[in-house]
Scaffold this motif. Structure first.
Motif, mmCIF file in Angstrom:
data_model
loop_
_atom_site.group_PDB
_atom_site.id
_atom_site.type_symbol
_atom_site.label_atom_id
_atom_site.label_comp_id
_atom_site.label_asym_id
_atom_site.label_seq_id
_atom_site.Cartn_x
_atom_site.Cartn_y
_atom_site.Cartn_z
ATOM 1 N N LEU A 270 0.830 -1.202 0.000
ATOM 2 C CA LEU A 270 0.000 0.000 0.000
ATOM 3 C C LEU A 270 0.866 1.256 0.000
ATOM 4 O O LEU A 270 0.628 2.199 -0.775
ATOM 5 N N TYR B 122 -7.373 -3.827 4.898
ATOM 6 C CA TYR B 122 -6.839 -3.407 3.592
ATOM 7 C C TYR B 122 -7.858 -3.643 2.482
ATOM 8 O O TYR B 122 -7.499 -3.907 1.337
ATOM 9 N N ARG B 123 -9.121 -3.484 2.826
ATOM 10 C CA ARG B 123 -10.220 -3.696 1.865
ATOM 11 C C ARG B 123 -10.172 -2.708 0.708
ATOM 12 O O ARG B 123 -10.802 -2.940 -0.331
ATOM 13 N N MET C 18 -7.973 -2.412 -1.278
ATOM 14 C CA MET C 18 -7.341 -3.096 -2.407
ATOM 15 C C MET C 18 -8.312 -3.975 -3.193
ATOM 16 O O MET C 18 -7.982 -4.428 -4.284
ATOM 17 N N PHE C 19 -9.488 -4.217 -2.651
ATOM 18 C CA PHE C 19 -10.407 -5.165 -3.288
ATOM 19 C C PHE C 19 -10.948 -4.609 -4.604
ATOM 20 O O PHE C 19 -11.602 -3.569 -4.640
ATOM 21 N N ASN D 273 -9.693 -2.981 -6.915
ATOM 22 C CA ASN D 273 -9.312 -1.587 -7.139
ATOM 23 C C ASN D 273 -8.216 -1.540 -8.212
ATOM 24 O O ASN D 273 -7.080 -1.949 -7.953
ATOM 25 N N TYR E 226 -4.414 -0.709 -7.764
ATOM 26 C CA TYR E 226 -3.404 -1.643 -7.244
ATOM 27 C C TYR E 226 -3.154 -2.814 -8.198
ATOM 28 O O TYR E 226 -2.542 -3.809 -7.816
ATOM 29 N N SER F 41 -4.512 -6.372 -6.665
ATOM 30 C CA SER F 41 -5.931 -6.314 -6.343
ATOM 31 C C SER F 41 -6.729 -7.339 -7.136
ATOM 32 O O SER F 41 -7.509 -8.108 -6.580
ATOM 33 N N TYR G 76 -5.364 -10.379 -4.162
ATOM 34 C CA TYR G 76 -6.349 -10.065 -3.135
ATOM 35 C C TYR G 76 -7.656 -10.789 -3.409
ATOM 36 O O TYR G 76 -8.284 -11.332 -2.485
ATOM 37 N N THR G 77 -8.065 -10.832 -4.688
ATOM 38 C CA THR G 77 -9.314 -11.511 -5.041
ATOM 39 C C THR G 77 -9.237 -13.000 -4.731
ATOM 40 O O THR G 77 -10.199 -13.604 -4.243
#
Length: 467
Positions: free
Chosen positions: A285, A333-334, A336-337, A339, A342, A346, A350-351
């Motif tokens: 981040l 750190y939601r 990044m979802f 997004n 990133y 992301s 993250y997914t």
């Protein structure tokens, strides 16, 4: 079409897409990872040996709380590191046993009144002892208990002398060549700020001078299942995510960090249960938000051997804590979802963690509900359900076996007679027994998230085997 039919149809489409995505992700990741392991071996043969003319000075931080059973073994093996420039910093986090005194007495450490530069927050440091063994500095830090590993590592960062540090646990054996192989990535790319290594199970493994000499699989089912699980976690996922700078976690068992980068984000967060994942997400981040060039890397060549829980009760405590830490990190750190800011971190990493780690118990619960509804309304296609179950079983077992066979591509490892048959048996046991148990553990961890987030339960230890 009535409401039940609509529900079952929508659920069927969802599960088809969910399972296809899971299988595709693991297949692609596994294929890339096995190919990468092969390239590592080919490169090693071409280079013949790994020689570095320049050594990054490294502080090895060993946070310890009530680790009198393992601490001397851990430090003695660290002294076997095939690396020229490092110090060992043991941080006694207010232990109630003889952890600190064992280190002081065994290595004849003396009181050290060095000044401490507080660069990241930690509980009060009470005393520092230091000495040298064969020219290698050993430091023992006594501090007030911070209640978590993050606070102890922060204290180690404040006391340590060198610009790079290793974070590890006090019940591990860091393989003698781990520092050479992890620092290699810093040499190859000056944008690298952190490197994660491969964590392997030490239970039953015999060591000599911090190198494994017998990696035969222990016949404890709980330990064996974790060995297979760690192979799946650290080979396909980490190597695949490494291809696009997408690793979201460097295991707390072993990670090498550029100290300045960690200080820039405030050190480890003592309020985080999953402090290792939290730090890596914060580094991503920080560097992406400020558009600083950086890389967070992973190498299976740098190996750290850790003790795994050997009873189901201890394993349950560990996994419940891990899942609560995952929930906390994903929520914190939601941003990044999904997004695009990133990028691949992301949209892919993250997914993946969100769908197949965080949401996995809920998807499994939904599956149980769907089967129950279909059965009660006499709309369950039994033969089709059995076929899908068998396909899933075969895919999971074959994936595990293929990744287990990749042991032959890793240094200092081989497949022992009898281990393959045991692995096949445990692969089935893992799907049919351990995953259902893990479902209940994760559901319990989710439901008890608020009440038990910062609770800590001790896990049994045993002495590591050395020749």
């Amino acid at each position: 079409m009535d409401n039940v039919d609509l529900f079952l149809t929508v659920a069927g489409v969802f599960f088809a897409l969910y399972l296809f995505g899971y299988a595709a992700y693991l297949t692609i990741g596994g294929s890339i990872s096995i190919w990468s392991l092969r390239k590592y071996r080919l490169r090693e043969r071409m280079e013949n040996e790994l020689d570095l003319d320049f050594f990054f000075p490294i502080s090895i931080l060993v946070p310890a709380y009530n680790e009198e059973k393992t601490i001397l073994t851990t430090v003695n093996n660290l002294l076997e590191m095939d690396y020229k420039l490092f110090e060992i910093v043991v941080v006694d986090d207010g232990s109630k046993d003889e952890t600190a005194q064992l280190v002081i007495d065994h290595f004849d450490l003396k009181k050290d009144n060095r000044p401490i530069r507080l660069q990241v927050p930690s509980k009060e440091i009470l005393e520092i002892y230091s000495g040298k063994i064969n020219g290698k500095p050993i430091v023992l830090v006594r501090k007030n208990n911070g209640g978590n590993k993050a606070d102890a590592i922060n204290a180690g960062i404040n006391v340590s002398s060198f610009p790079y540090f290793v974070s590890m646990d006090a019940d591990e054996i860091l393989q003698a060549d781990a520092l050479k192989y992890s620092t290699r990535l810093f040499l190859e790319d000056d944008k690298v700020i952190a490197v994660g290594g491969q964590i392997r199970i030490a239970n039953g493994v015999e060591f000599e001078k911090a190198m494994p000499v017998n990696t035969r699989m222990k016949r404890n089912p709980i330990v064996s299942i974790q060995i297979l699980e760690y192979i799946r976690a650290f080979i396909p996922s980490r190597i695949f995510h490494d291809t696009f700078n997408g690793n979201l976690n460097i295991s707390g068992g072993f990670g090498l960090f550029k100290k300045d980068a960690v200080i820039a984000v405030g050190g480890y967060d003592p309020n985080s249960v999953g402090e290792d994942m939290d730090l890596v997400l914060r580094l991503h981040l920080h560097f992406q938000t400020n558009k600083f060039p950086y890389a967070i890397k992973y190498t299976p060549e740098a190996v750290c051997w850790t003790q795994a829980p050997f009873t189901l009760k201890d394993l349950g405590k560990q996994r419940a804590r891990w899942h609560r830490g995952l929930i906390q990190c994903m929520w914190n750190y939601r941003v990044m979802f999904l997004n695009p800011k990133y990028k691949s971190i992301s949209l892919l990493s993250y997914t993946y963690y969100f769908l197949y780690e965080l949401m996995a118990p809920f998807v499994e619960l939904l599956g149980i509900i769907v089967i129950g509804v279909a059965f009660m309304t006499d709309k369950l296609n039994v033969s089709f359900a059995i076929m899908i179950t068998l396909l899933y079983l075969c895919f999971s077992v074959l994936q595990t076996l293929l990744l287990y066979m990749s042991k032959s591509l890793q240094r200092e490892d081989r497949i022992y007679k009898g281990d393959l048959a045991w692995t096949i048996f445990m692969s089935f046991a893992e799907v049919l027994y351990f995953r259902p148990v893990l479902f209940f553990i994760r559901m319990y961890a989710t439901l008890s998230y608020k009440s038990k987030l910062h609770s800590w339960s001790s896990i049994g230890r045993e002495k590591l085997e050395e020749n």
